[in-house]
Design a protein around this motif. Structure first.
Motif, PDB file in Angstrom:
ATOM      1  N   ASP A  42      93.279 -32.666  -2.423  1.00 35.24           N
ATOM      2  CA  ASP A  42      93.597 -31.545  -3.316  1.00 35.24           C
ATOM      3  C   ASP A  42      92.727 -31.489  -4.567  1.00 35.24           C
ATOM      4  N   ASN A  43      92.484 -32.654  -5.199  1.00 37.59           N
ATOM      5  CA  ASN A  43      91.648 -32.683  -6.391  1.00 37.59           C
ATOM      6  C   ASN A  43      90.229 -32.230  -6.085  1.00 37.59           C
ATOM      7  N   LEU A  44      89.702 -32.752  -4.965  1.00 39.74           N
ATOM      8  CA  LEU A  44      88.330 -32.408  -4.575  1.00 39.74           C
ATOM      9  C   LEU A  44      88.229 -30.922  -4.231  1.00 39.74           C
ATOM     10  N   LYS A  45      89.272 -30.402  -3.589  1.00 39.71           N
ATOM     11  CA  LYS A  45      89.287 -28.976  -3.227  1.00 39.71           C
ATOM     12  C   LYS A  45      89.222 -28.105  -4.478  1.00 39.71           C
ATOM     13  N   ARG A  46      90.070 -28.451  -5.457  1.00 34.68           N
ATOM     14  CA  ARG A  46      90.088 -27.676  -6.714  1.00 34.68           C
ATOM     15  C   ARG A  46      88.725 -27.753  -7.403  1.00 34.68           C
ATOM     16  N   GLY A  47      88.168 -28.969  -7.433  1.00 36.23           N
ATOM     17  CA  GLY A  47      86.867 -29.170  -8.077  1.00 36.23           C
ATOM     18  C   GLY A  47      85.797 -28.321  -7.403  1.00 36.23           C
ATOM     19  N   PHE A  48      85.793 -28.316  -6.075  1.00 37.16           N
ATOM     20  CA  PHE A  48      84.801 -27.539  -5.329  1.00 37.16           C
ATOM     21  C   PHE A  48      84.925 -26.046  -5.674  1.00 37.16           C
ATOM     22  N   ALA A  49      86.162 -25.541  -5.635  1.00 38.87           N
ATOM     23  CA  ALA A  49      86.379 -24.111  -5.896  1.00 38.87           C
ATOM     24  C   ALA A  49      85.894 -23.747  -7.300  1.00 38.87           C
ATOM     25  N   ARG A  50      86.187 -24.599  -8.272  1.00 36.04           N
ATOM     26  CA  ARG A  50      85.779 -24.304  -9.648  1.00 36.04           C
ATOM     27  C   ARG A  50      84.259 -24.342  -9.790  1.00 36.04           C
ATOM     28  N   ASP A  51      83.613 -25.271  -9.091  1.00 35.96           N
ATOM     29  CA  ASP A  51      82.139 -25.368  -9.147  1.00 35.96           C
ATOM     30  C   ASP A  51      81.498 -24.085  -8.623  1.00 35.96           C
ATOM     31  N   VAL A  52      82.028 -23.592  -7.492  1.00 34.06           N
ATOM     32  CA  VAL A  52      81.452 -22.401  -6.864  1.00 34.06           C
ATOM     33  C   VAL A  52      81.668 -21.177  -7.768  1.00 34.06           C
ATOM     34  N   VAL A  53      82.857 -21.081  -8.351  1.00 34.30           N
ATOM     35  CA  VAL A  53      83.158 -19.944  -9.234  1.00 34.30           C
ATOM     36  C   VAL A  53      82.238 -19.983 -10.462  1.00 34.30           C
ATOM     37  N   LEU A  54      82.033 -21.175 -11.013  1.00 33.12           N
ATOM     38  CA  LEU A  54      81.158 -21.312 -12.191  1.00 33.12           C
ATOM     39  C   LEU A  54      79.722 -20.896 -11.838  1.00 33.12           C
ATOM     40  N   MET A  55      79.239 -21.331 -10.674  1.00 32.66           N
ATOM     41  CA  MET A  55      77.875 -20.960 -10.265  1.00 32.66           C
ATOM     42  C   MET A  55      77.728 -19.435 -10.228  1.00 32.66           C
TER      43      MET A  55
END
Ligand SMILES: Nc1ncnc2c1ncn2[C@@H]1O[C@H](COP(=O)(O)OP(=O)(O)O)[C@@H](O)[C@H]1O
Ligand SMILES: CC(=O)N[C@@H](CCC(=O)OP(=O)(O)O)C(=O)O
Length: 298
Positions: A42-55
């Motif tokens: 779950d933590n990694l999933k949230r981190g991934f989603a936030r990274d993509v949105v920031l990009m």
């Protein structure tokens, strides 16, 4: 708690370090193969989603291609079917193909779309069938002949495809809007036949067709390792070829590295094999001087 002068300085340094990368990658396409642990924790999933949105917010065009091998395996198990792989490819009969399409095109794809949406991005889920995105043909596997003068034996692995062509127009259209494409690795043949394609292959081919700046393959190891298990942070095409020839790169890493090589030999600037178990691995790779994992360039 107020920041100490030291931690404030560290934060400011990290933020300003991102500036040249934001400038350099403005309007550039970055293809990310998302899979493995990063897709279940779950933590990694949230981190991934936030990274993509920031990009996307800072003007890059992230394109997500996802896997889902373990999820397919679980559903197959529930209906009493065992997963079988030959040379890294899932043997895919008619019934398995239905499960693959249901899991990749349905469950997994929509879960990622939802995840990105929850973090403020406008994700659009596609399979290779949408907008004629991925044309595929049947993959023909050859078993190495035992004796040099015998023809190699062909192995039939069913509805497994290789990419024959990609029509990038739909993805380009989404990119110019504020949408983030999320692509399931399913292709369609000339005859309308559905094909199951390895997600690393789709990510590599898509990166070439979209003339991507970067191809990022998330995996379950720190990157490409040498014989002693030490991380190799940067590799040229020749070095990769040598590591394959002496057997240092083998198993599941072999196709991954080969698709990465294919991409950098065909115009993609850099390919990265990165550790999906590290929180914000994508962010660290794109926005910091050090990067993470193994960089492959021509
Ligand atoms: N030189 C190498 N460096 C790193 N991993 C390697 C190497 N050679 C073989 N491997 C294997 O390849 C695996 C990654 O491939 P795979 O499991 O298919 O990845 P994924 O499931 O992320 O697509 C590693 O976990 C490791 O066992
Ligand atoms: C032909 C083939 O093997 N297709 C893969 C597609 C999913 C995939 O590639 O998922 P990972 O990246 O999680 O392994 C499969 O059926 O498992």
């Amino acid at each position: 708690m107020p920041l100490t002068p030291q931690s404030a300085a560290d934060r400011a340094r990290i933020l300003t370090e991102a500036l040249p990368y934001i400038q350099r990658f403005q309007g550039k396409t970055i293809v990310i193969k998302y899979g493995g642990n990063a897709m279940v924790d779950d933590n990694l999933k949230r981190g991934f989603a936030r990274d993509v949105v920031l990009m996307k917010l800072v003007g890059m065009n992230p394109v997500v291609v996802h896997g889902g091998g373990p999820q397919i395996g679980k559903l197959l198990e529930k209906i009493g079917k065992k997963s079988e792989f030959i040379q890294g490819m899932r043997v895919t009969d008619r019934e398995t193909m239905d499960v693959v399409e249901m899991v990749l095109g349905g469950l997994v794809n929509k879960e990622i779309v939802n995840l990105i949406s929850q973090h403020g991005g406008k994700a659009v889920g596609l399979s290779g069938k949408d907008g004629g995105l991925i044309r595929a043909k049947k993959m023909v596997l050859q078993k190495a002949p035992d004796k040099a003068n015998l023809p190699s034996e062909i192995i039939d692995i069913g509805h497994v495809g290789e990419v024959s062509s990609i029509d990038p127009r739909l993805v380009a259209l989404l990119d110019t809007g504020d949408f983030i494409p999320v692509i399931a690795p399913i292709g369609v043949g000339e005859d309308g036949q559905t094909y199951n394609i390895n997600a690393d292959v789709v990510a590599g081919k898509l990166a070439i067709t979209l003339k991507a700046e970067k191809l990022m393959l998330l995996t379950n190891t720190t990157g490409v390792l040498d014989k002693e298990g030490k991380l190799l942070t940067g590799l040229s095409i020749t070095q990769v070829r040598d590591l394959i020839a002496d057997g240092t790169i083998h198993g599941g890493m072999l196709p991954k590295v080969n698709y990465a090589l294919d991409a950098v030999s065909s115009g993609v600037k850099t390919a990265h094999i990165i550790d999906g178990r590290v929180e914000h691995a994508v962010l660290l790779e794109v926005f910091t001087n050090e990067g993470v994992g193994t960089l492959i360039k021509s």
